[in-house]
Design a protein around this motif. Structure first.
Motif, mmCIF file in Angstrom:
data_model
loop_
_atom_site.group_PDB
_atom_site.id
_atom_site.type_symbol
_atom_site.label_atom_id
_atom_site.label_comp_id
_atom_site.label_asym_id
_atom_site.label_seq_id
_atom_site.Cartn_x
_atom_site.Cartn_y
_atom_site.Cartn_z
ATOM 1 N N ILE A 275 -24.152 23.669 -1.206
ATOM 2 C CA ILE A 275 -24.889 22.689 -0.130
ATOM 3 C C ILE A 275 -24.065 22.547 1.126
ATOM 4 O O ILE A 275 -24.514 21.715 1.818
ATOM 5 C CB ILE A 275 -25.509 21.384 -1.114
ATOM 6 C CG1 ILE A 275 -23.913 20.818 -1.497
ATOM 7 C CG2 ILE A 275 -26.117 21.773 -2.177
ATOM 8 C CD1 ILE A 275 -24.164 19.645 -2.355
ATOM 9 N N GLY A 276 -22.985 22.945 1.012
ATOM 10 C CA GLY A 276 -22.159 22.532 2.278
ATOM 11 C C GLY A 276 -21.320 21.344 2.380
ATOM 12 O O GLY A 276 -21.409 20.877 3.388
ATOM 13 N N ILE A 277 -20.506 21.160 1.493
ATOM 14 C CA ILE A 277 -19.755 19.995 1.633
ATOM 15 C C ILE A 277 -18.153 20.377 1.423
ATOM 16 O O ILE A 277 -17.877 21.506 0.671
ATOM 17 C CB ILE A 277 -20.057 18.924 0.310
ATOM 18 C CG1 ILE A 277 -19.767 19.544 -0.993
ATOM 19 C CG2 ILE A 277 -21.444 18.231 0.626
ATOM 20 C CD1 ILE A 277 -19.730 18.467 -2.147
ATOM 21 N N VAL B 294 -19.346 16.743 5.175
ATOM 22 C CA VAL B 294 -20.501 17.436 5.376
ATOM 23 C C VAL B 294 -20.494 18.353 6.278
ATOM 24 O O VAL B 294 -20.403 17.845 7.539
ATOM 25 C CB VAL B 294 -21.931 16.438 5.268
ATOM 26 C CG1 VAL B 294 -23.159 17.160 5.379
ATOM 27 C CG2 VAL B 294 -21.625 15.519 4.141
ATOM 28 N N LEU B 295 -20.751 19.538 6.087
ATOM 29 C CA LEU B 295 -20.923 20.447 7.222
ATOM 30 C C LEU B 295 -22.023 20.444 8.208
ATOM 31 O O LEU B 295 -23.032 20.436 7.543
ATOM 32 C CB LEU B 295 -20.502 22.032 6.541
ATOM 33 C CG LEU B 295 -19.457 22.135 5.680
ATOM 34 C CD1 LEU B 295 -19.428 23.678 5.194
ATOM 35 C CD2 LEU B 295 -18.162 21.905 6.409
ATOM 36 N N ARG B 296 -21.657 20.637 9.211
ATOM 37 C CA ARG B 296 -23.003 20.692 10.238
ATOM 38 C C ARG B 296 -23.921 21.764 9.753
ATOM 39 O O ARG B 296 -23.324 22.823 9.623
ATOM 40 C CB ARG B 296 -22.457 20.886 11.585
ATOM 41 C CG ARG B 296 -21.873 19.511 11.988
ATOM 42 C CD ARG B 296 -21.529 19.576 13.480
ATOM 43 N NE ARG B 296 -20.507 20.496 13.599
ATOM 44 C CZ ARG B 296 -19.797 20.880 15.070
ATOM 45 N NH1 ARG B 296 -20.405 20.299 16.128
ATOM 46 N NH2 ARG B 296 -18.957 21.829 15.060
ATOM 47 N N GLY B 297 -25.284 21.474 10.000
ATOM 48 C CA GLY B 297 -26.256 22.660 9.718
ATOM 49 C C GLY B 297 -26.257 23.122 8.366
ATOM 50 O O GLY B 297 -27.112 24.074 7.976
ATOM 51 N N ARG C 112 -23.442 12.009 3.104
ATOM 52 C CA ARG C 112 -22.323 11.283 4.031
ATOM 53 C C ARG C 112 -20.961 11.516 3.274
ATOM 54 O O ARG C 112 -20.639 11.548 2.102
ATOM 55 C CB ARG C 112 -22.419 9.891 4.020
ATOM 56 C CG ARG C 112 -24.027 9.286 4.534
ATOM 57 C CD ARG C 112 -23.941 7.891 4.387
ATOM 58 N NE ARG C 112 -25.282 7.442 4.940
ATOM 59 C CZ ARG C 112 -25.658 6.038 4.873
ATOM 60 N NH1 ARG C 112 -24.624 5.071 4.648
ATOM 61 N NH2 ARG C 112 -26.870 5.493 5.498
ATOM 62 N N GLY C 113 -20.138 11.828 4.015
ATOM 63 C CA GLY C 113 -18.615 12.179 3.847
ATOM 64 C C GLY C 113 -17.991 10.821 4.038
ATOM 65 O O GLY C 113 -18.406 9.682 4.351
ATOM 66 N N LEU C 114 -16.494 10.925 4.202
ATOM 67 C CA LEU C 114 -15.827 9.768 4.516
ATOM 68 C C LEU C 114 -16.178 9.317 6.039
ATOM 69 O O LEU C 114 -16.249 10.169 6.496
ATOM 70 C CB LEU C 114 -14.338 10.115 4.297
ATOM 71 C CG LEU C 114 -13.655 10.599 2.932
ATOM 72 C CD1 LEU C 114 -12.073 10.831 3.037
ATOM 73 C CD2 LEU C 114 -14.055 9.662 1.937
ATOM 74 N N GLY D 258 -17.424 7.840 0.976
ATOM 75 C CA GLY D 258 -18.683 8.219 1.446
ATOM 76 C C GLY D 258 -19.391 8.245 0.044
ATOM 77 O O GLY D 258 -19.128 7.674 -0.864
ATOM 78 N N ASP D 259 -20.232 9.524 -0.169
ATOM 79 C CA ASP D 259 -21.111 9.615 -1.272
ATOM 80 C C ASP D 259 -20.349 10.388 -2.114
ATOM 81 O O ASP D 259 -19.329 11.144 -2.125
ATOM 82 C CB ASP D 259 -22.305 10.539 -0.992
ATOM 83 C CG ASP D 259 -23.318 9.765 -0.030
ATOM 84 O OD1 ASP D 259 -23.295 8.537 -0.135
ATOM 85 O OD2 ASP D 259 -23.980 10.658 0.864
#
Length: 374
Positions: free
Chosen positions: A275-277, A298-301, A310-312, A319-320
Motif C-alpha cells: 500500500i506504500g507506507i 505515506v508515499l506519494r502516489g 497519515r504518517g507522522l 499518525g495512523d
C-alpha cells in the motif's frame, strides 16, 4: 585311584586349554575363504525403496549445480539464527543448487545463491558445465531465474505440484549439492506448515514448509519433492546453531514459486503487493507500548495516499496506527505484507486504523509498490 582320576582331569584340562589357544588358528585354517564369495540373492527391492529409486532417477537429471567463478564469500544457505530469528548467510564458496523450469532452459534457484556473484555457470547432471545468464530476481521471495547457455542437450523440466494440499507427516525428498556433493538425495517428512521466513528489506515470506529432510549448505535452490516426484518447494534455509543440518529446514512453497517465476521470465521482476507506507521499526513501536503498525510516512502516489492514510506530522506527532486487515488483527509489518500477498494487486482490503485514539475503517487497494518511490 584318586591319583589316576587327577591325572585324567589334568590331561583333559590341558587338552581343553590347548584347543582354546589354538581355536583362532584352527578357525582360520579350516574356514578362511580365499576366493570371491558367491553373491546371495536379495530378491526385489521393497516397494518403498523401488519408488524412491525411481523418483531419484526421474528427477535428478533436472537438478543442477549453480556456482559463481568469482572468488567470493559464499551466500549459499541462508541460516535462520536460532536466537534472533534473523536471516544470515554462511559458507565458503559461492555455490548452490537449482532445477530446470522449462524446455527453454530456464533454471530456478535462490536469489541469495547468486546475489553479488560474478559470472554464473551451471553444471548439469551429465557433468557438462554451461554458462548461464541472470534473467531476473525476486529478493522478497528469495528466488532467481537463470537462462542456460548453449548445451549439448537441455535437461527435462521438473514436474510441478502444489503446496496447497500438503499435510504434516507426508513424505518429502530433497535433491541438491550439499557441500558440493552432486545430486545427493535426502528424505524426510513435512514437519510443519505455515512457517514464516525473513527475506529481503524486512519482509517475511509466509506459508513456508518446514521439513526434517537433511538440508545443508549447497542445497539452497534445490527442489523439495513429494512422493510423486513433483516440486512442492524450493529449499532455502535452515535453523541450526552449527550451520549444518539440525533437522529443521525450510522451503519456499511451490504455489509461490509458480506465481513468481513466470513474472521473472517475462519481465525480470515480480510485482510486490503493498500500500506504500514506511512503518516504524518494531523496537520503537514496542517501546511506545503500541500494538500495531505505526505509519511513519505515506508515499506519494501510493494506494495509502489515495486512501487518506497519515504518517507522522511535522512536529513528530503520531499518525495512523494500522491494527487490523479484513477483520483480522495485525501486530507488525510482516502481518500486513502477508495480508497484501494474500489479497493480491488490485483487490481491495479494509484496514482498521487507530487515529487520534479513534478507531476507523479505511478501504485501500494494494498496488505494485516496487514501482512506487518516496
Amino acid at each position: 585311584m584318586p591319583d589316576r582320576f587327577l591325572r585324567i582331569a589334568l590331561t583333559a584340562a590341558l587338552v581343553l586349554l590347548a584347543l582354546f589357544v589354538a581355536q583362532p588358528y584352527l578357525t582360520g585354517l579350516l574356514f578362511s575363504v580365499e576366493t570371491p564369495r558367491a553373491v546371495t540373492a536379495r530378491g526385489d527391492l521393497a516397494p518403498s525403496e523401488a519408488a524412491t529409486v525411481a523418483l531419484f532417477e526421474r528427477v535428478a537429471p533436472s537438478v543442477v549445480y549453480v556456482f559463481s567463478k568469482r572468488a567470493a564469500r559464499d551466500r549459499d544457505l541462508m541460516q535462520v539464527d536460532p536466537y534472533s530469528g534473523e536471516g544470515q548467510q554462511q559458507g565458503g564458496e559461492q555455490t548452490g543448487s537449482g532445477f530446470v523450469w522449462d524446455a527453454a532452459g530456464h533454471v530456478v534457484t535462490n536469489n541469495h545463491v547468486i546475489q553479488g556473484g560474478g559470472e554464473i555457470s551451471v553444471r548439469l547432471s551429465t557433468g557438462e558445465v554451461v554458462p548461464a545468464s541472470l534473467v531476473g530476481t525476486a529478493p522478497n521471495y528469495d528466488l532467481a531465474v537463470l537462462k542456460l547457455g548453449r548445451a549439448s542437450s537441455t535437461p527435462p523440466p521438473i514436474a510441478i505440484g502444489t503446496s496447497a494440499d500438503l499435510k504434516v507427516g507426508q513424505s518429502v525428498f530433497a535433491i541438491g549439492n550439499p557441500f558440493g556433493l552432486d545430486h545427493t538425495l535426502t528424505t524426510g517428512v513435512v514437519s510443519a506448515l505455515q512457517r514464516r521466513l525473513p527475506t529481503a528489506e524486512g519482509r517475511e515470506l509466509s506459508g513456508v514448509i518446514q521439513t526434517d529432510a537433511a538440508i545443508n549448505p549447497g542445497n539452497s535452490g534445490g527442489p523439495l519433492l513429494d512422493s510423486a516426484g513433483r516440486l512442492i518447494g524450493v529449499n532455502t534455509a535452515i535453523f541450526s546453531p552449527s550451520g549444518a543440518s539440525a533437522g529443521i529446514g525450510f522451503a519456499i512453497p511451490v504455489d509461490v514459486v509458480n506465481r513468481v517465476v513466470p513474472n521473472l521470465i517475462r519481465t525480470g521482476r515480480t510485482p510486490t503487493p503493498g500500500i506504500g507506507i514506511v512503518a516504524a521499526p518494531e523496537e520503537a513501536t514496542a517501546r511506545l507500548g503500541i500494538d500495531g503498525i505505526v505509519v511513519v510516512q505515506v508515499l506519494r502516489g501510493s494506494p495509502a495516499a489515495a486512501a487518506g492514510l497519515r504518517g507522522l506530522d511535522a512536529s513528530g506527532g503520531l499518525g495512523d496506527v494500522i491494527v487490523g486487515v479484513n477483520g483480522r488483527p495485525v501486530h507488525r509489518l510482516p502481518d500486513l505484507t502477508a495480508a497484501m500477498e494474500a489479497a493480491g494487486i488490485g483487490q481491495s482490503v479494509t484496514l482498521k486504523i487507530d487515529r487520534d485514539g479513534q478507531a476507523r475503517s479505511v478501504t485501500v487497494t494494494p498496488a505494485d509498490v516496487g514501482r512506487v518511490r518516496p
